[in-house]
Design a protein around this motif. Structure first.
Motif, PDB file in Angstrom:
ATOM      1  N   LYS A 121       0.824  -1.187   0.072  1.00  0.00           N
ATOM      2  CA  LYS A 121       0.062   0.002   0.019  1.00  0.00           C
ATOM      3  C   LYS A 121       0.748   1.306   0.023  1.00  0.00           C
ATOM      4  O   LYS A 121       0.692   2.370  -0.928  1.00  0.00           O
ATOM      5  CB  LYS A 121      -0.920   0.012   1.366  1.00  0.00           C
ATOM      6  N   ASN A 122       1.628   1.288   0.795  1.00  0.00           N
ATOM      7  CA  ASN A 122       2.632   2.345   1.009  1.00  0.00           C
ATOM      8  C   ASN A 122       3.626   2.586  -0.215  1.00  0.00           C
ATOM      9  O   ASN A 122       3.848   3.562  -0.765  1.00  0.00           O
ATOM     10  CB  ASN A 122       3.558   2.714   2.393  1.00  0.00           C
ATOM     11  N   THR A 123       4.154   1.467  -0.595  1.00  0.00           N
ATOM     12  CA  THR A 123       5.047   1.409  -1.757  1.00  0.00           C
ATOM     13  C   THR A 123       4.280   1.845  -3.135  1.00  0.00           C
ATOM     14  O   THR A 123       5.005   2.491  -3.663  1.00  0.00           O
ATOM     15  CB  THR A 123       5.652   0.075  -1.800  1.00  0.00           C
ATOM     16  N   LEU A 124       3.203   1.619  -3.191  1.00  0.00           N
ATOM     17  CA  LEU A 124       2.579   1.671  -4.420  1.00  0.00           C
ATOM     18  C   LEU A 124       1.761   3.233  -4.424  1.00  0.00           C
ATOM     19  O   LEU A 124       0.936   3.571  -5.373  1.00  0.00           O
ATOM     20  CB  LEU A 124       1.533   0.714  -4.749  1.00  0.00           C
ATOM     21  N   SER A 125       2.170   3.916  -3.433  1.00  0.00           N
ATOM     22  CA  SER A 125       1.286   5.277  -3.110  1.00  0.00           C
ATOM     23  C   SER A 125       1.707   6.368  -4.070  1.00  0.00           C
ATOM     24  O   SER A 125       1.131   7.347  -4.241  1.00  0.00           O
ATOM     25  CB  SER A 125       1.307   5.729  -1.659  1.00  0.00           C
ATOM     26  N   SER A 126       2.843   6.072  -4.593  1.00  0.00           N
ATOM     27  CA  SER A 126       3.621   7.281  -5.424  1.00  0.00           C
ATOM     28  C   SER A 126       4.569   6.726  -6.362  1.00  0.00           C
ATOM     29  O   SER A 126       5.113   5.593  -5.987  1.00  0.00           O
ATOM     30  CB  SER A 126       4.131   8.500  -4.470  1.00  0.00           C
ATOM     31  N   ASP A 127       4.978   7.453  -7.432  1.00  0.00           N
ATOM     32  CA  ASP A 127       5.707   6.984  -8.447  1.00  0.00           C
ATOM     33  C   ASP A 127       7.197   6.863  -7.983  1.00  0.00           C
ATOM     34  O   ASP A 127       8.087   5.995  -8.134  1.00  0.00           O
ATOM     35  CB  ASP A 127       5.896   7.871  -9.779  1.00  0.00           C
ATOM     36  N   GLU A 128       7.479   7.857  -6.941  1.00  0.00           N
ATOM     37  CA  GLU A 128       8.763   7.994  -6.366  1.00  0.00           C
ATOM     38  C   GLU A 128       9.032   6.759  -5.453  1.00  0.00           C
ATOM     39  O   GLU A 128      10.005   6.130  -5.346  1.00  0.00           O
ATOM     40  CB  GLU A 128       8.932   9.055  -5.305  1.00  0.00           C
ATOM     41  N   ASN A 129       8.004   6.146  -4.662  1.00  0.00           N
ATOM     42  CA  ASN A 129       8.279   5.014  -3.943  1.00  0.00           C
ATOM     43  C   ASN A 129       8.415   3.696  -4.508  1.00  0.00           C
ATOM     44  O   ASN A 129       8.894   2.801  -4.520  1.00  0.00           O
ATOM     45  CB  ASN A 129       7.003   5.000  -2.905  1.00  0.00           C
ATOM     46  N   ILE A 130       7.406   3.850  -5.537  1.00  0.00           N
ATOM     47  CA  ILE A 130       7.704   2.838  -6.860  1.00  0.00           C
ATOM     48  C   ILE A 130       8.960   2.597  -7.247  1.00  0.00           C
ATOM     49  O   ILE A 130       9.475   1.319  -7.233  1.00  0.00           O
ATOM     50  CB  ILE A 130       6.551   2.879  -7.762  1.00  0.00           C
ATOM     51  N   PHE A 131       9.423   3.548  -7.708  1.00  0.00           N
ATOM     52  CA  PHE A 131      10.853   3.773  -8.354  1.00  0.00           C
ATOM     53  C   PHE A 131      11.813   3.075  -7.372  1.00  0.00           C
ATOM     54  O   PHE A 131      12.745   2.314  -7.523  1.00  0.00           O
ATOM     55  CB  PHE A 131      11.240   4.911  -8.714  1.00  0.00           C
ATOM     56  N   ALA A 132      11.859   3.342  -6.111  1.00  0.00           N
ATOM     57  CA  ALA A 132      12.765   3.092  -5.042  1.00  0.00           C
ATOM     58  C   ALA A 132      12.398   1.570  -4.932  1.00  0.00           C
ATOM     59  O   ALA A 132      13.672   0.848  -4.733  1.00  0.00           O
ATOM     60  CB  ALA A 132      12.350   3.757  -3.662  1.00  0.00           C
TER      61      ALA A 132
END
Length: 209
Positions: A121-132
């Protein structure tokens, strides 16, 4: 003659200057790329893409954006390792397709999709988090490609020194779908490798019994 895994580990080093007169064969390059394609990924999402550049003009254009490192242009094949962004989002439909490869009942598929979306949930909350998250996974593919290359006596050099936005701009990337993770040149060394420097086994490995 192919090297054993242990020989490949001793052979591999970050090659700084490649022999521009030597080119990696299509067969060997496919062997290397297959090692990347078959690498493990979180939830089996395979959130990556590999751009293989042999166009000399494009390599020359990319070099200034990669801190003017000579291996960008002297290599035989320049592999751009991209981290997936859009494809890991549940709404893209791709996670469902990935899970569906396991041929499971609909209720089990729904369970896995719910687990995936909830756990990340948190990982997929933004493109920035997804990229990380996805960029970190590309290290598995890159590492396997470098060892596959070394088995064939082919050199490589993982490059993280670059202007990410500039490289993405030059390549015309849709950064909503993919973003730059790593630049990975392949070719043949022009100089003999200096002795590999590593810390002692007993200083790195601790056994807990």
């Amino acid at each position: 003659m192919e090297k054993t895994f242990a020989e490949a580990m001793d052979f591999r080093h970050a090659c700084k200057i490649f022999d521009e007169t030597k080119k990696v064969s299509d067969e060997d390059m496919k062997f290397i790329l297959e090692a990347g394609r078959k690498s493990p990924s979180s939830f089996g999402m395979e959130a990556w893409k590999f751009l293989v550049i042999t166009n000399e003009e494009l390599k020359a254009k990319l070099r200034p954006a990669c801190w003017d490192q000579v291996q960008i242009t002297s290599c035989s094949h320049l592999v751009i390792v991209l981290a997936g962004i859009e494809g890991v989002k549940p709404e893209s439909g791709i996670p469902e397709k990935r899970f569906s490869r396991r041929e499971m009942p609909k209720e089990k598929l729904d369970f896995y999709l719910g687990l995936y979306a909830g756990h990340l949930k948190n990982t997929l909350s933004s493109d920035e988090n997804i990229f990380a998250w996805t960029a970190k996974q590309t290290a598995f593919a890159a590492g396997n490609m470098m060892i596959a290359a070394a088995i064939k006596g082919i050199d490589s050099c993982p490059v993280e020194g670059f202007d990410k936005e500039k490289v993405e701009e030059i390549l015309g990337l849709d950064t909503k779908k993919y973003q730059l993770s790593l630049v990975l040149p392949f070719g043949y060394r022009i100089n003999e490798q200096s002795k590999q420097q590593r810390e002692k086994f007993e200083d790195i490995v601790e056994f807990i019994k």
